[in-house]
Design an enzyme around this catalytic site. Structure first.
Site, PDB file in Angstrom:
ATOM      1  N   SER A  30       0.809  -1.218   0.000  1.00 58.10           N
ATOM      2  CA  SER A  30       0.000   0.000   0.000  1.00 58.10           C
ATOM      3  C   SER A  30       0.840   1.265   0.000  1.00 58.10           C
ATOM      4  O   SER A  30       0.472   2.268  -0.614  1.00 58.10           O
ATOM      5  CB  SER A  30      -0.922   0.024   1.226  1.00 58.10           C
ATOM      6  OG  SER A  30      -1.764  -1.093   1.264  1.00 58.10           O
ATOM      7  N   SER A  40      -3.536  -0.129   7.106  1.00 61.32           N
ATOM      8  CA  SER A  40      -2.468  -0.675   6.269  1.00 61.32           C
ATOM      9  C   SER A  40      -1.269  -1.114   7.101  1.00 61.32           C
ATOM     10  O   SER A  40      -0.896  -0.447   8.077  1.00 61.32           O
ATOM     11  CB  SER A  40      -2.005   0.361   5.246  1.00 61.32           C
ATOM     12  OG  SER A  40      -3.013   0.679   4.327  1.00 61.32           O
ATOM     13  N   GLU A  80       4.911  -5.881   8.143  1.00 67.15           N
ATOM     14  CA  GLU A  80       5.092  -7.134   7.403  1.00 67.15           C
ATOM     15  C   GLU A  80       6.466  -7.078   6.754  1.00 67.15           C
ATOM     16  O   GLU A  80       6.706  -6.259   5.861  1.00 67.15           O
ATOM     17  CB  GLU A  80       4.016  -7.338   6.344  1.00 67.15           C
ATOM     18  CG  GLU A  80       4.177  -8.668   5.602  1.00 67.15           C
ATOM     19  CD  GLU A  80       3.077  -8.926   4.593  1.00 67.15           C
ATOM     20  OE1 GLU A  80       3.366  -9.566   3.550  1.00 67.15           O
ATOM     21  OE2 GLU A  80       1.928  -8.512   4.841  1.00 67.15           O
ATOM     22  N   ASP A 123       3.482 -15.597  -3.320  1.00 68.17           N
ATOM     23  CA  ASP A 123       3.174 -14.172  -3.213  1.00 68.17           C
ATOM     24  C   ASP A 123       4.385 -13.275  -3.441  1.00 68.17           C
ATOM     25  O   ASP A 123       4.232 -12.074  -3.679  1.00 68.17           O
ATOM     26  CB  ASP A 123       2.608 -13.854  -1.827  1.00 68.17           C
ATOM     27  CG  ASP A 123       1.105 -14.026  -1.763  1.00 68.17           C
ATOM     28  OD1 ASP A 123       0.524 -14.444  -2.775  1.00 68.17           O
ATOM     29  OD2 ASP A 123       0.522 -13.749  -0.700  1.00 68.17           O
ATOM     30  N   TYR A 222     -11.935   0.012   4.248  1.00 67.54           N
ATOM     31  CA  TYR A 222     -10.514   0.116   3.914  1.00 67.54           C
ATOM     32  C   TYR A 222     -10.047   1.572   3.925  1.00 67.54           C
ATOM     33  O   TYR A 222      -8.958   1.889   4.415  1.00 67.54           O
ATOM     34  CB  TYR A 222     -10.280  -0.514   2.548  1.00 67.54           C
ATOM     35  CG  TYR A 222      -8.885  -0.350   2.001  1.00 67.54           C
ATOM     36  CD1 TYR A 222      -7.823  -1.086   2.517  1.00 67.54           C
ATOM     37  CD2 TYR A 222      -8.620   0.529   0.948  1.00 67.54           C
ATOM     38  CE1 TYR A 222      -6.540  -0.947   2.011  1.00 67.54           C
ATOM     39  CE2 TYR A 222      -7.345   0.674   0.431  1.00 67.54           C
ATOM     40  CZ  TYR A 222      -6.307  -0.060   0.972  1.00 67.54           C
ATOM     41  OH  TYR A 222      -5.034   0.090   0.467  1.00 67.54           O
TER      42      TYR A 222
END
Length: 257
Positions: A30, A40, A80, A123, A222
Site C-alpha cells: 500500500s 495498512s 510485514e 506471493d 478500507y
C-alpha cells in the site's frame, strides 16, 4: 512522520542483524501503490546475500515483536517484513522461497514456536512486482537493479495460489478477503496490481447491482476504518458469499491453464 520513523526502525533492525549481507531493503504494498490507509501494514522487502542462521532469525524476530504494533488507532502500525535471498529471485523462478516472513497475524505462532523458517512463497511475485513499480529503496540500490521482472504468467499464478487460504478467511477477515478477491480479478484481467480501493473501483461496475454492497462496504472500511472499528450487518454478511462466488467465477474464467 510516525510511519516513516517506524519504517526506518525496521530498516535499522535489518541492517543491525544482517550487516553486510543486506543487498537492499525496499518498500512495497500500500505504501507504494496508493498510500497508507488506516489499517495498512508497513510492507518491507529485504534482499540478502545468504540465508539467515538461527541466532539471526531469533534476533530479527525479537526486534520485530518490539517494533510492530497491532494497528490500534494512534499506535504503531503492523509490520510485514519479508526477507529473500538474492539468488532466489535473480534469476527469477517460480515459486520462489522466502527466507523469513513476519506479519502481525503470525505473532502468536512465533511467540509460541520461535522464528519462521524458509518456505515457498508464491506471493513473492506480487511483492517483487510492486517493489519494482514503486521504485522506493529504503536502503541500497533501486529495486529494478536488484530484482528481476516477474513474467505475467507467474504473476497470474501467484494471484490464484492464495485463493484457498483467502476463502477460508471469508468470514474471519472479511474486509481483506472481499477486497483481495476483487484485486485478484482485476490483476488477472488487466495485468496490473492496483491498490485495494482502486481494484474495487474497477470491479464494482462489472458486478450485478445486487452483488455490489459487500464490496462497497469493504472499500469504505478500507479507506476510513481500523480493523477494530470494522462492523458488518447481518444483511451485508449474507451478501459476502454470493459476491465471492461471482468473483470466483470470473477468476476461473481468466486463471492460467
Amino acid at each position: 512522520m510516525r510511519d516513516l520513523a517506524q519504517v526506518r526502525e525496521v530498516v535499522r533492525l535489518v541492517e543491525r542483524v544482517l550487516g553486510p549481507e543486506v543487498v537492499g531493503v525496499h518498500a512495497h504494498g500500500s505504501g507504494v501503490l496508493g498510500g497508507l490507509r488506516p489499517a495498512s501494514d508497513l510492507d518491507v522487502l529485504a534482499v540478502t546475500r545468504r540465508r539467515m542462521n538461527g541466532p539471526e532469525r531469533r534476533a530479527l524476530l525479537d526486534g520485530l515483536l518490539a517494533v510492530s504494533g497491532p494497528g490500534a488507532p494512534g499506535g504503531p502500525r503492523p509490520v510485514e517484513l519479508t526477507v529473500v535471498v538474492h539468488s532466489e529471485v535473480r534469476p527469477w523462478r517460480f515459486p520462489p522461497t522466502a527466507d523469513f516472513l513476519y506479519g502481525e497475524w503470525l505473532r502468536e505462532e512465533f511467540t509460541a514456536g520461535g522464528p519462521p523458517a524458509p518456505r515457498p512463497m508464491p506471493d513473492l511475485a506480487l511483492l517483487v512486482t510492486t517493489a519494482r513499480a514503486g521504485a522506493h529503496p529504503l536502503s541500497g540500490p533501486p529495486p529494478a537493479r536488484v530484482l528481476d521482472p516477474v513474467p505475467p504468467a507467474d504473476l497470474a499464478r501467484a494471484c490464484v495460489a492464495g485463493l484457498p487460504e483467502l476463502l477460508a478467511e471469508l468470514h474471519g477477515d472479511t474486509r481483506n478477503a472481499v477486497l483481495t478477491l476483487a484485486r485478484v480479478w482485476t490483476t488477472l484481467a488487466t495485468g496490473e496490481i492496483r491498490p485495494k480501493d482502486a481494484a474495487a473501483d474497477w470491479a464494482l461496475p462489472r458486478l450485478p447491482p445486487g452483488l455490489r454492497p459487500a464490496l462497497e462496504h469493504a472499500r469504505e472500511l478500507y479507506l476510513t476504518r481500523h480493523y477494530s472499528e470494522e462492523t458488518w450487518s447481518a444483511g451485508l454478511t449474507a451478501r459476502v458469499r454470493p459476491y465471492a462466488d461471482a468473483v470466483l467465477a470470473e477468476i476461473d474464467r481468466l486463471r492460467p491453464g
